[in-house]
Scaffold this motif. Structure first.
Motif, mmCIF file in Angstrom:
data_model
loop_
_atom_site.group_PDB
_atom_site.id
_atom_site.type_symbol
_atom_site.label_atom_id
_atom_site.label_comp_id
_atom_site.label_asym_id
_atom_site.label_seq_id
_atom_site.Cartn_x
_atom_site.Cartn_y
_atom_site.Cartn_z
ATOM 1 N N ASN A 141 0.836 -1.210 0.000
ATOM 2 C CA ASN A 141 0.000 0.000 0.000
ATOM 3 C C ASN A 141 0.871 1.261 0.000
ATOM 4 O OD1 ASN A 141 -2.153 -1.799 2.181
ATOM 5 N ND2 ASN A 141 -2.538 -1.385 0.035
ATOM 6 N N LYS A 142 1.873 1.268 -0.854
ATOM 7 C CA LYS A 142 2.804 2.394 -0.918
ATOM 8 C C LYS A 142 2.219 3.526 -1.753
ATOM 9 C CE LYS A 142 7.580 3.641 -2.051
ATOM 10 N NZ LYS A 142 8.903 3.161 -2.529
ATOM 11 N N LEU A 143 2.332 4.745 -1.230
ATOM 12 C CA LEU A 143 1.845 5.930 -1.941
ATOM 13 C C LEU A 143 2.961 6.527 -2.792
ATOM 14 C CD1 LEU A 143 -0.196 8.244 -2.496
ATOM 15 C CD2 LEU A 143 0.704 9.360 -0.426
ATOM 16 N N PHE A 144 2.678 6.714 -4.090
ATOM 17 C CA PHE A 144 3.547 7.457 -4.990
ATOM 18 C C PHE A 144 2.822 8.759 -5.320
ATOM 19 C CE2 PHE A 144 4.954 3.137 -5.493
ATOM 20 C CZ PHE A 144 6.329 3.238 -5.703
ATOM 21 N N SER A 145 3.381 9.885 -4.926
ATOM 22 C CA SER A 145 2.686 11.167 -5.125
ATOM 23 C C SER A 145 3.647 12.224 -5.654
ATOM 24 C CB SER A 145 2.052 11.642 -3.820
ATOM 25 O OG SER A 145 3.045 11.889 -2.837
ATOM 26 N N LYS A 146 3.053 13.255 -6.250
ATOM 27 C CA LYS A 146 3.846 14.312 -6.874
ATOM 28 C C LYS A 146 2.992 15.562 -7.030
ATOM 29 C CE LYS A 146 7.752 15.296 -9.178
ATOM 30 N NZ LYS A 146 9.105 15.181 -8.566
ATOM 31 N N VAL A 147 3.618 16.732 -6.895
ATOM 32 C CA VAL A 147 2.952 17.991 -7.210
ATOM 33 C C VAL A 147 3.271 18.327 -8.663
ATOM 34 C CG1 VAL A 147 2.800 20.455 -6.728
ATOM 35 C CG2 VAL A 147 3.005 18.824 -4.830
ATOM 36 N N LEU A 148 2.227 18.481 -9.476
ATOM 37 C CA LEU A 148 2.388 18.751 -10.898
ATOM 38 C C LEU A 148 2.041 20.192 -11.218
ATOM 39 C CD1 LEU A 148 0.607 15.606 -12.416
ATOM 40 C CD2 LEU A 148 2.974 15.820 -11.649
ATOM 41 N N ASN A 149 2.806 20.776 -12.108
ATOM 42 C CA ASN A 149 2.533 22.114 -12.612
ATOM 43 C C ASN A 149 2.188 22.048 -14.094
ATOM 44 O OD1 ASN A 149 3.151 23.651 -10.133
ATOM 45 N ND2 ASN A 149 5.226 22.877 -10.448
ATOM 46 N N LYS A 150 1.834 23.172 -14.659
ATOM 47 C CA LYS A 150 1.425 23.245 -16.059
ATOM 48 C C LYS A 150 2.459 22.572 -16.963
ATOM 49 C CE LYS A 150 0.023 26.617 -19.576
ATOM 50 N NZ LYS A 150 -0.236 28.057 -19.847
ATOM 51 N N GLY A 151 1.984 21.649 -17.803
ATOM 52 C CA GLY A 151 2.863 20.948 -18.724
ATOM 53 C C GLY A 151 3.427 19.645 -18.198
ATOM 54 N N ASP A 152 3.265 19.372 -16.900
ATOM 55 C CA ASP A 152 3.777 18.136 -16.311
ATOM 56 C C ASP A 152 2.869 16.948 -16.646
ATOM 57 O OD1 ASP A 152 5.895 19.503 -15.228
ATOM 58 O OD2 ASP A 152 5.048 19.614 -13.205
ATOM 59 N N VAL A 153 3.472 15.757 -16.637
ATOM 60 C CA VAL A 153 2.759 14.525 -16.992
ATOM 61 C C VAL A 153 2.960 13.490 -15.895
ATOM 62 C CG1 VAL A 153 2.607 12.635 -18.676
ATOM 63 C CG2 VAL A 153 3.051 14.981 -19.461
ATOM 64 N N PHE A 154 1.912 12.711 -15.597
ATOM 65 C CA PHE A 154 1.997 11.662 -14.576
ATOM 66 C C PHE A 154 1.182 10.466 -15.045
ATOM 67 C CE2 PHE A 154 1.408 9.656 -10.393
ATOM 68 C CZ PHE A 154 2.658 9.856 -9.822
ATOM 69 N N VAL A 155 1.654 9.264 -14.682
ATOM 70 C CA VAL A 155 0.996 8.020 -15.097
ATOM 71 C C VAL A 155 0.399 7.310 -13.894
ATOM 72 C CG1 VAL A 155 1.357 5.731 -16.108
ATOM 73 C CG2 VAL A 155 2.519 7.724 -17.084
#
Length: 229
Positions: A141-155
């Motif tokens: 149950n590991k959390l992968f998180s990120k703060v994204l800004n304009k133009g950023d991509v996440f899967v």
């Protein structure tokens, strides 16, 4: 020698079965140039029956979706609006294994924890900032998180619980998501658990969440609206 040959054959068969299972574990692959969905057909198949290619037109691959226009987020309890373009909106997507969504977020709005049982998602931020993440399966149950800004991509991998949240209290955010299925499906966790029809027994949920039954009863009494359009 015969025993060895038999063992090799069984091993080969097992490997072939695994490969074959993986090959059919996603949307059906096209066996022709296209298979436009025939929404008028009553035949039940995995996907949709193909329309006669002789009557297919460019309109079957087109939708004036106006995805450049902001969506209303004020009517959503969670402050978001998901506009999904799937095979039900564009029949030409049938068997092509892809769909698209525009997601609008109000200030402090979110697309709450949910899963797509049939699709991986790749999300691009068009405007604003988003805090996003997904959680792996049991037992980590590991959390992968990120703060994204304009133009950023996440899967977001297929089937895993994930979310997006706009942390800005003053400005909205917008994202576009591509999904690897003509009909990815969405299961919003809170809606499914506390808003199911009929309701899950409060004894079951109280035990699962380690809370009192009156807490579960209060949650089940809330209005669990869908933010998908």
């Amino acid at each position: 020698m015969a025993s060895f040959s038999s063992s090799c054959f069984l091993l080969f068969t097992a490997i072939l079965a695994v490969i074959s299972w993986q090959a059919v574990a996603s949307d059906p692959s096209p066996l022709q140039d296209f298979c436009v969905a025939d929404n008028s057909s009553h035949v039940l198949v995995n996907g949709f029956v193909c329309k006669d290619p002789k009557v297919v037109t460019a309109e079957d691959f087109f939708l004036a979706a106006k995805l450049d226009m902001p969506r209303d987020t004020k009517m959503s309890n969670v402050g978001s609006n998901v506009t999904l373009i799937n095979v039900m909106k564009i029949p030409g997507l049938n068997t092509l294994g892809i769909s698209l969504a525009r997601i609008d977020y109000a200030p402090l709005g979110e697309n709450p924890p949910h899963t797509h049982p049939r699709a991986t998602e790749i999300l691009t931020v068009l405007e604003g900032t988003l805090y996003v993440g997904f959680v792996t399966s049991n037992t980590d149950n590991k959390l992968f998180s990120k703060v994204l800004n304009k133009g950023d991509v996440f899967v977001f991998p297929q089937g895993l619980i994930h979310f997006q949240f706009n942390p800005n209290p003053y400005k909205p955010a917008v994202a576009i998501a591509a999904l690897s299925s003509q009909n990815p499906g969405a299961i919003t966790i809170a809606n499914a658990v506390f808003g199911s029809k009929p309701m899950i027994s409060d004894d079951v949920l109280a035990k699962a969440f380690q809370v009192e039954k009156k807490t579960v009863d209060w949650l089940q009494a809330q209005f669990w609206a869908d933010n998908h359009n």
